[in-house]
Enzyme design. Structure first.
Site, mmCIF file in Angstrom:
data_model
loop_
_atom_site.group_PDB
_atom_site.id
_atom_site.type_symbol
_atom_site.label_atom_id
_atom_site.label_comp_id
_atom_site.label_asym_id
_atom_site.label_seq_id
_atom_site.Cartn_x
_atom_site.Cartn_y
_atom_site.Cartn_z
ATOM 1 N N LYS A 79 0.827 -1.213 -0.143
ATOM 2 C CA LYS A 79 -0.118 -0.071 0.077
ATOM 3 C C LYS A 79 0.818 1.272 0.019
ATOM 4 C CE LYS A 79 -4.003 1.991 2.548
ATOM 5 N NZ LYS A 79 -4.571 1.657 4.136
ATOM 6 N N SER A 154 -9.745 1.999 3.284
ATOM 7 C CA SER A 154 -8.735 2.582 2.313
ATOM 8 C C SER A 154 -7.829 1.446 1.586
ATOM 9 C CB SER A 154 -8.028 3.501 3.111
ATOM 10 O OG SER A 154 -7.128 3.030 4.039
ATOM 11 N N SER A 178 -9.783 -0.336 7.039
ATOM 12 C CA SER A 178 -9.405 -0.397 6.122
ATOM 13 C C SER A 178 -8.518 -1.582 5.315
ATOM 14 C CB SER A 178 -8.327 0.559 6.135
ATOM 15 O OG SER A 178 -8.909 2.018 6.168
#
Lengths: 513, 491
Positions: A79, A154, A178
């Site tokens: 990420k 997210s 997330s």
């Protein structure tokens, strides 16, 4: 069967037996990314050269009979909120569009040491704020199960790249859900470890007391493989716990007898999609068939979870994001234009005889701050900075932040009580399946409710995992959340693995052309 | 002292840079004077994802200081973020301590050796640890307002010591600072160098004006900054008291009617000047830093620190006075010089068994030479044991003080021992019968002096003393005088 349909554990065995080389595997994933990512847009940046170079280096070592790390040449997606030395790390924000960290996050160091091949940086909501990945400043990731739907967030890119078989393993972060929420919406396995289990050093902070790095994978076994590499005490992170890391993969082979599961009463109330409720109930029955005993439990303060979370997280975020001021690094407004504009404003006020107003204009420094931040941050980030700044202001601190801390303690106590009665807690990961892109973009509160079942684990600091437990009629994945006491990741993984051994929801992959 | 129509009320905030090798939350060097921005890392320049880790050594030095200023050490302390925007504050917040500081409620006793004020205990409100900010260098060459930032200092550990408003004169404020600095030096926790910024002082001052009806009216509190020496603090406070009195007479404004003002001291013009108000920065939005763990200090740890403090200035002064019979003034001078000087004095006093004489020699000779040469007592060529030989010779009457001082100067210049120099100079004790003979001889040659003395002009014998010293430099003037007077009486 295509190489890419295998699990990471299977691929690792192939690498170790030299049935396939890391370079071949990496190339296959790069090819898949090239083919599918234009539709999915899970990656912000793919790193083909460095990935292939690393893969070849690992292959050479293996060929020479030298030691190879635990991940043995498996590609891993990261990420874009986790710092990679010498590689742009943007947090999907214009503010850090060109930021190149001069250091690696501890987890990146660990991944490199374990011979992971870092294949690319995945898309996310800006600074990890959001539940749909639509808040990325650069692109909106699509759900591989339905390209009109959001992948969750997210860590939307981190989950979508797995669902589209564009990576066998992926690293995400979870502040209020997330990892678990996009894992649920994309039909993959995603785990938020206990707070302190994984070092946060090099994870760009959103809410420091809630943020935690964790694995996303196709199976629990794969997640255990990755967590074993990520977990452990780090002297660079004062909040990382000096608690021994058990052998998670070995734990999975242990028989799990007499498992006591708790089903959270409050998670089956208003707002829960019927299909999800049914799938989770079915999962509970599956567990009972497998010999577990289920009982209803209560987390009486969980109804305050969202309210508490949306005070604490923005408070910490408003502080953590103060450093992006256009002075030291990151986005800075066009200074010349800014100064010219300021001069023009002043001249106009003076001309209009408004000397007082002219004197009250921003100093150039203050204008630099205001304008750089106004231009560099997206609307959701600004919204949370404002929320947090307000809640920490003199006169409001006690009513908001301090009150939220007290409720947080009550939520933690709820978990303590629950775990006296049960080994793990089961429930839905999300209230709804993946929704259409744009659907909740203008309704922040609706978006915040996406975190309804996940935030309490972050507030309490305990770990949780989301695994696939069914599909809706429109073929969208449904996630089952399993939560375990602090530092009982092994128990959590065991329980999840038990389910995956008896079901095959996790083996389904989205079909994309 | 003239009676002022007001009391001055002073509280001081002292920032002490602790003498650690590395910064408070990272491992960068704290060395002063490195080229700009070279002693920095992702943590102290606030890069995304970096995290602070507390320096235990810094906490230890802070604890030692807090215990030495008689503070209560709570078992639990935590870190807070103090948030404001400034270019030399790269994270947008300073890691400090807000509502639960690592120490509180202490005191420091001050006194004036000349007795200009009564000894008193100045309360210490709190002492807390925090990180320093960087330095902004405003360079305004060629009309361009160009600012540069040096982040080497960013993250250096600071101990902020806040006093109660217990001081009532600029003199007391200076005494407090002097005593605090001396204590810090004895504790070896800071360089205390005001020029390099390792000791910084801000003062809060206002007046309690007597209104003639038995009541006191408080004027608005002013914070004075930018004072670069203790003398500047004393002057700035004296100036500010007078200024506030004049402003009060003019405007009648009392505390609470105007916001707290910050004024800077101009050491050249010797005035304080109002500083432009920054952005309304009073709301720092403090909250606990989630990146750091609270620090727990047990009572046993505090006791261990207390037991290892060593003898501190206040105790030392008392010991020197009671053990060696010197005056408070003398003990203050010696203790103020630091531990090595105290040790020098103690060795000398023990070896000569004469504290007063040892004190005189240290102050009038040793410190005089050190002041002239700027050297340190540890490098001084005449060691205490060597000086003791000379002082004992004086006590034994082998030479008088003025000759001893000549010998001392030779010892300093050559590094030779007292015995060697006395031998070179032919200094030896004159036999008493030889001395008596010499006196008799000189008196016989000066009937006039004998007559004068007999007539009551005793001081006339001084001429004989002079003659005796010319004949034999080793004679003791006191002895010659005494013998002559005795002989004259017998005549």
């Amino acid at each position: 069967m295509s190489l890419l349909n295998h699990t990471a554990t299977e691929l690792l065995a192939k690498l170790e037996s030299r049935e396939v080389s890391s370079a071949e595997l990496t190339a296959a994933y790069l090819k898949q990314i090239e083919t599918l990512d234009p539709q999915v847009q899970a990656y912000l940046r793919v790193l083909p050269e460095s990935a292939l170079a690393k893969a070849k280096e690992i292959d050479a070592r293996r060929a020479a009979g030298q030691p190879v790390g635990k991940l043995g040449g498996l590609p891993v997606a990261i990420k874009d909120v986790i710092c990679t030395q010498g590689e742009v790390t943007t947090c999907a924000s214009k503010m850090l569009e060109t930021f190149v960290p001069p250091y690696n996050a501890t987890v990146v160091e660990k991944l490199r040491a374990a011979d992971a091949v870092l294949i690319g940086k995945t898309n996310m909501d800006e600074f990890a704020m959001g539940g749909s990945t639509e808040n990325s400043a650069f692109q909106a990731t699509k759900n591989p199960w339905n390209l009109e739907c959001i992948p969750g967030g997210s860590s939307g890119g981190a989950a979508a790249c797995l669902a589209a078989s564009m990576a066998p393993l992926s690293v995400g972060t979870d502040t209020g859900g997330s990892i678990r929420q996009p894992a649920a919406l994309c039909g993959v396995t995603g785990m938020k470890p206990t707070y302190g289990r994984v070092s946060r050093y090099g994870l760009v902070a959103f809410a420091s007391s809630l943020d935690q790095i964790g694995p996303l994978a196709h199976t629990v076994e794969d997640a255990a493989l990755l967590l074993a590499v990520l977990a452990g005490h780090d002297p660079l992170d004062s909040t990382s716990a000096d608690v021994e890391v058990p052998d998670y993969r070995a734990a999975l082979s242990q028989p799990l007898k007499g498992l006591k599961i708790g089903v959270i009463k409050e998670h089956f109330g208003e707002g829960l999609d019927n299909e999800i409720a049914a799938a989770v109930q079915a999962a509970v029955q599956e567990y009972e068939k497998l010999g577990a005993t289920a009982k209803e439990i209560s987390l009486p303060h969980s109804k305050y979870g969202i309210a508490t979370y949306y005070i604490i997280a923005p408070c910490e975020a408003s502080s953590n994001l103060a450093r992006y001021d256009g002075v030291h690094y990151g986005y800075r407004t066009d200074e010349k234009a800014m100064l010219a504009e300021l001069d023009a404003e002043r001249a106009a006020l003076v001309k209009a005889g408004q000397q007082q107003e002219a004197d009250n204009l921003d100093t150039p420094l203050v204008r630099l701050y205001r304008q750089s931040r106004a231009e560099g941050f997206g609307p959701e980030v600004k919204r949370r900075i404002m929320l947090g700044t307000y809640a920490l202001s003199a006169g409001y601190y006690d009513a908001y932040y301090l009150k939220a801390l007290k409720v947080r303690r009550l939520i933690r106590q709820d978990y303590d009580h629950a775990f006296k009665e049960v080994d793990v807690i089961l429930g839905p990961t999300t209230p709804t399946p993946a929704f259409k892109m744009g659907e909740k973009l203008n309704d922040p509160l609706a978006m915040y409710l996406e975190d309804l079942y996940t935030v309490t684990a972050n507030l309490a600091g305990v770990g949780g995992i989301s695994i696939p437990c069914g599909f809706t009629k429109s073929n969208l994945p449904i996630g089952l959340q399993i939560q375990a006491p602090a530092f009982a990741e092994a128990k959590c993984l065991q329980a999840a693995h038990l389910f995956q051994q008896a079901t095959d929801w996790h083996n389904r992959r989205a079909k994309l052309q | 002292m003239s009676e002022r129509p007001y009391d001055i009320v002073i509280g001081l905030e002292v920032h002490v840079q602790l003498k650690t090798r590395t910064k408070l939350f990272c491992r960068c060097s704290t060395q002063f004077g490195l080229s700009p921005n070279t002693s920095t890392c992702p943590v102290c320049i606030g890069m995304p994802g970096s995290l602070p880790v507390m320096n235990r050594e810094a906490f230890g030095l802070a604890l030692k200081t807090a215990v030495a200023i008689n503070c209560h050490i709570p078992e639990f302390t935590k870190w807070d973020r103090k948030q404001y925007y400034y270019p030399d504050l790269p994270k947008g917040y300073q890691i400090s301590q807000y509502d639960l500081p690592m120490s509180e409620k202490g005191w420091l006793e001050i006194s004036d050796p000349k007795g200009e004020f009564e000894p008193k205990k100045v309360g210490i409100t709190r002492a807390h640890l925090e990180e320093d900010a960087g330095k902004s260098l405003h360079d305004e060459v060629a009309g361009k307002a160009d600012s540069r930032i040096d982040l080497n200092r960013t993250g250096t550990p600071l101990l902020e010591i806040v006093s109660e408003p217990d001081m009532r004169s600029p003199r007391e404020a200076k005494a407090y600072l002097t005593e605090l600095k001396l204590l810090l030096e004895y504790l070896d926790v800071s360089d205390c160098n005001m020029q390099e910024g390792s000791l910084r002082v801000d003062a809060n001052v206002n007046l309690h004006i007597h209104n003639g009806e038995g009541q006191k009216i408080a004027t608005p509190i002013v914070e004075i900054k930018n004072m670069n020496s203790f003398r500047a603090v004393e002057r700035a406070l004296a100036y500010e008291a007078q200024r506030q009195y004049e402003v009060y007479q003019e405007t009648g404004r009392t505390i609470g009617q105007v916001p707290k003002q910050t004024r800077g001291w101009d050491d050249q013009a010797m005035v304080t000047r109002g500083q432009r108000h920054k952005e309304e920065s009073s709301d720092y939005r403090y909250f606990p830093d989630p990146d750091l763990c609270p620090v727990i200090t047990t009572a046993a740890e505090v006791e261990a620190v207390r037991n290892n403090l060593g003898e501190l200035p206040a105790q030392l002064r008392v010991r020197l006075e009671s053990t060696y019979g010197i005056t408070p003034y003398d003990s203050d001078v010696i203790v103020s010089q630091g531990r090595p000087t105290v040790e020098y004095f103690v060795t000398l006093a023990e070896a000569t068994a004469d504290g007063k004489r040892a004190s005189n020699w240290v102050q009038q000779e040793v410190l005089r030479v050190l002041n002239e040469t700027g050297g340190a007592i540890s490098d001084f060529p005449v060691k205490a044991a060597g000086l003791a030989v000379l002082v004992k010779a004086v006590i034994d009457g082998e030479l008088d003080v003025s000759r001893a001082k000549e010998v001392f100067n030779d010892m300093v210049a050559t590094g030779k021992s007292a015995a060697a120099i006395m031998q070179e100079r032919g200094i030896e004790k004159v036999d008493s019968s030889a001395l008596k003979a010499l006196c008799a001889e000189l008196l016989a040659a000066s009937p006039r002096i004998v007559a004068d003395v007999k007539a009551g002009k005793e001081q006339a014998v001084g001429a004989i003393v002079g003659q005796a010293k010319r004949k034999n430099p080793n004679v003791s003037p006191g002895e010659v005088r005494a013998i002559c007077l005795e002989l004259i009486q017998e005549m």
